[in-house]
Design an enzyme around this catalytic site. Structure first.
Site, PDB file in Angstrom:
ATOM      1  N   GLN A 172       0.814  -1.216   0.000  1.00  0.00           N
ATOM      2  CA  GLN A 172       0.000   0.000   0.000  1.00  0.00           C
ATOM      3  C   GLN A 172       0.850   1.270   0.000  1.00  0.00           C
ATOM      4  O   GLN A 172       0.350   2.359  -0.272  1.00  0.00           O
ATOM      5  CB  GLN A 172      -0.908   0.021   1.243  1.00  0.00           C
ATOM      6  CG  GLN A 172      -1.796  -1.199   1.392  1.00  0.00           C
ATOM      7  CD  GLN A 172      -2.992  -1.172   0.461  1.00  0.00           C
ATOM      8  OE1 GLN A 172      -3.158  -0.244  -0.318  1.00  0.00           O
ATOM      9  NE2 GLN A 172      -3.801  -2.186   0.534  1.00  0.00           N
ATOM     10  N   HIS A 220       2.265  12.269  -1.803  1.00  0.00           N
ATOM     11  CA  HIS A 220       1.173  13.124  -1.346  1.00  0.00           C
ATOM     12  C   HIS A 220       1.369  13.535   0.114  1.00  0.00           C
ATOM     13  O   HIS A 220       1.268  14.718   0.451  1.00  0.00           O
ATOM     14  CB  HIS A 220      -0.157  12.392  -1.494  1.00  0.00           C
ATOM     15  CG  HIS A 220      -1.279  13.069  -0.785  1.00  0.00           C
ATOM     16  ND1 HIS A 220      -1.966  14.139  -1.319  1.00  0.00           N
ATOM     17  CD2 HIS A 220      -1.832  12.859   0.430  1.00  0.00           C
ATOM     18  CE1 HIS A 220      -2.889  14.540  -0.479  1.00  0.00           C
ATOM     19  NE2 HIS A 220      -2.836  13.785   0.606  1.00  0.00           N
ATOM     20  N   LYS A 275     -20.707   2.443   1.124  1.00  0.00           N
ATOM     21  CA  LYS A 275     -19.334   2.463   0.617  1.00  0.00           C
ATOM     22  C   LYS A 275     -19.291   2.616  -0.910  1.00  0.00           C
ATOM     23  O   LYS A 275     -18.311   3.140  -1.461  1.00  0.00           O
ATOM     24  CB  LYS A 275     -18.588   1.208   1.033  1.00  0.00           C
ATOM     25  CG  LYS A 275     -19.070  -0.079   0.385  1.00  0.00           C
ATOM     26  CD  LYS A 275     -18.230  -1.260   0.851  1.00  0.00           C
ATOM     27  CE  LYS A 275     -18.682  -2.552   0.174  1.00  0.00           C
ATOM     28  NZ  LYS A 275     -17.866  -3.698   0.628  1.00  0.00           N
ATOM     29  N   GLN A 313     -15.713  11.400  -3.892  1.00  0.00           N
ATOM     30  CA  GLN A 313     -14.392  11.911  -4.250  1.00  0.00           C
ATOM     31  C   GLN A 313     -14.448  12.748  -5.528  1.00  0.00           C
ATOM     32  O   GLN A 313     -13.843  13.813  -5.616  1.00  0.00           O
ATOM     33  CB  GLN A 313     -13.418  10.741  -4.444  1.00  0.00           C
ATOM     34  CG  GLN A 313     -13.148   9.919  -3.206  1.00  0.00           C
ATOM     35  CD  GLN A 313     -12.244  10.648  -2.232  1.00  0.00           C
ATOM     36  OE1 GLN A 313     -11.849  11.782  -2.471  1.00  0.00           O
ATOM     37  NE2 GLN A 313     -11.915   9.995  -1.132  1.00  0.00           N
ATOM     38  N   ARG A 350     -14.793  -3.792 -15.814  1.00  0.00           N
ATOM     39  CA  ARG A 350     -13.816  -4.669 -16.431  1.00  0.00           C
ATOM     40  C   ARG A 350     -12.525  -4.645 -15.626  1.00  0.00           C
ATOM     41  O   ARG A 350     -12.029  -3.585 -15.268  1.00  0.00           O
ATOM     42  CB  ARG A 350     -13.531  -4.225 -17.868  1.00  0.00           C
ATOM     43  CG  ARG A 350     -12.640  -5.191 -18.628  1.00  0.00           C
ATOM     44  CD  ARG A 350     -12.415  -4.717 -20.046  1.00  0.00           C
ATOM     45  NE  ARG A 350     -11.677  -3.467 -20.069  1.00  0.00           N
ATOM     46  CZ  ARG A 350     -11.381  -2.822 -21.182  1.00  0.00           C
ATOM     47  NH1 ARG A 350     -11.787  -3.284 -22.341  1.00  0.00           N
ATOM     48  NH2 ARG A 350     -10.706  -1.689 -21.134  1.00  0.00           N
ATOM     49  N   TYR A 372     -15.732   5.698   7.843  1.00  0.00           N
ATOM     50  CA  TYR A 372     -15.739   4.391   7.186  1.00  0.00           C
ATOM     51  C   TYR A 372     -14.567   3.547   7.675  1.00  0.00           C
ATOM     52  O   TYR A 372     -14.737   2.358   8.000  1.00  0.00           O
ATOM     53  CB  TYR A 372     -15.677   4.585   5.673  1.00  0.00           C
ATOM     54  CG  TYR A 372     -15.726   3.290   4.903  1.00  0.00           C
ATOM     55  CD1 TYR A 372     -16.942   2.708   4.564  1.00  0.00           C
ATOM     56  CD2 TYR A 372     -14.547   2.654   4.527  1.00  0.00           C
ATOM     57  CE1 TYR A 372     -16.984   1.520   3.861  1.00  0.00           C
ATOM     58  CE2 TYR A 372     -14.582   1.459   3.836  1.00  0.00           C
ATOM     59  CZ  TYR A 372     -15.799   0.890   3.503  1.00  0.00           C
ATOM     60  OH  TYR A 372     -15.840  -0.297   2.816  1.00  0.00           O
TER      61      TYR A 372
END
Length: 370
Positions: A192, A200, A254, A261, A316, A237
């Site tokens: 992650q 960021h 969710k 966003q 997809r 969340y």
């Protein structure tokens, strides 16, 4: 060197006792003079170079001092605001730990069980975000701001100082949010820790240091208030997910996370973008607005790209996921509603039920899995 030209006395003898003919004396003097000029030119060039190098630090210091004269004097004595050195050291330590030291320390250790810690941490971020929303509203966005050309109030007016302090709180929250990555490392979820994620969390303190230092208020703070609103939902969340499977039934919403966003980045881009078309908006440091606008636009594009592949294309799977589909039960790739946990362009996507600490970070950088 000029003394050498007069080293021959009136009798044509040098100090060493060597004598010269009168005619040769003039030639020797001329030779010494020419040599002296040449040496002086060489020495002069080197001297100028050395002087320029010696004066460079002084020029930098003077430029820095002149630059700081433009800063907001109200924030000068606030924590971390005297200079960018302290935050630079913090960011360097953060990068070193999450990319090098942390993984090495955890290499031969079991992942830490941080369930309770993350529940407290996430709910704390929620509470902190709600408080900052309230302060942003009371100091301007619900108390005088027009959502158009809102300039920074540099006065000592209590409302203006309150806005500046709220900006500092948001800046400080960026350091707290570095714990997101540290939790990844301690739980051995190093997959992650992407470049984009670390970049960021590293760049946000720097950009906001300049924001608080030079432009603590005005239209440049709209995206901060909006991001706090999104963080309330995101970290709520995360917290509920961290509480365990028994609470998953409360996370029916969710599927709307990506939409939230997208709405955030559209609103930020539109709000800042209007500055370009304003004929009379004397914002003191417009470069900060351009940075905010560019940041919002970049992440809007990234999220639209995700939306296109995950939803418009009929959910997809990326090629990597397609290749691993046959091995999904053995390689840790889980599917839920036809969407795979996958990484694209450094951003992790997922709508799996195997989630413990969030679907996606409020700033568009990562999602967290159990």
């Amino acid at each position: 060197m000029w003394e050498e030209t007069s080293a021959v006395d009136k009798y044509g003898a040098s100090p060493t006792g060597e004598s010269f003919e009168p005619g040769r004396q003039r030639q020797v003097c001329t030779r010494y003079k020419r040599k002296g000029k040449r040496h002086r030119r060489q020495t002069g060039g080197a001297t100028r170079t050395v002087m320029a190098l010696d004066s460079l630090p002084s020029r930098v210091v003077l430029l820095y001092d002149e630059w700081l004269k433009l800063a907001d004097p109200r924030t000068e004595d606030w924590p971390l605001m005297a200079s960018p050195i302290a935050q630079t050291l913090i960011v360097i330590a953060y990068i070193y730990f999450v990319t090098t030291l942390g993984p090495r320390l955890m290499e031969n250790r079991k992942p830490f069980d941080l369930k309770n810690t993350m529940v407290v941490y996430n709910f704390s971020i929620v509470g902190f975000s709600i408080y900052m929303i309230y302060e942003y509203l009371m100091s301007g966005w619900a108390n005088g701001y027009s959502y158009g050309c809102d300039l920074v109030d540099y006065s000592s007016n209590p409302l203006a100082v309150r806005m500046a302090w709220t900006c500092w709180l948001y800046y400080f929250s960026k350091f707290i949010e570095m714990l997101d990555t540290i939790f990844f490392v301690l739980r051995k979820k190093t997959s992650q820790v992407t470049f984009l994620h670390v970049f960021h969390h590293s760049i946000m303190p720097f950009t906001w240091w300049f924001g608080v230092k030079f432009s603590a208020g005005g239209m440049g703070t709209f995206h901060a208030m909006l991001n706090c609103c999104v963080h309330v939902l995101m970290y709520s969340y995360y917290a509920v997910c961290a509480m365990g499977p028994a609470y998953q039934k409360y996370l029916w919403w969710k599927k709307y996370m990506t939409t939230i966003q997208l709405v955030q980045f559209v609103m930020v881009t539109v709000h800042i973008g209007q500055f370009i078309f304003m004929k009379d908006c004397p914002y003191k440091f417009p470069v900060l607005l351009y940075i905010v606008g560019l940041y919002g636009l970049i992440f809007l594009v990234l999220f639209l790209n995700f939306w296109y592949h995950a939803y418009t294309k009929g959910k997809r799977l990326p090629k990597v996921a397609q290749k691993s589909k046959a091995l999904q039960n053995g390689n840790g790739v889980h599917h839920s509603n036809g969407v795979a946990k996958e990484a694209t362009n450094g951003i992790f996507y997922g709508t799996t039920n195997k989630v413990a600490n969030g679907f996606h970070h409020g700033n568009g950088i990562h999602n967290k899995e159990k």
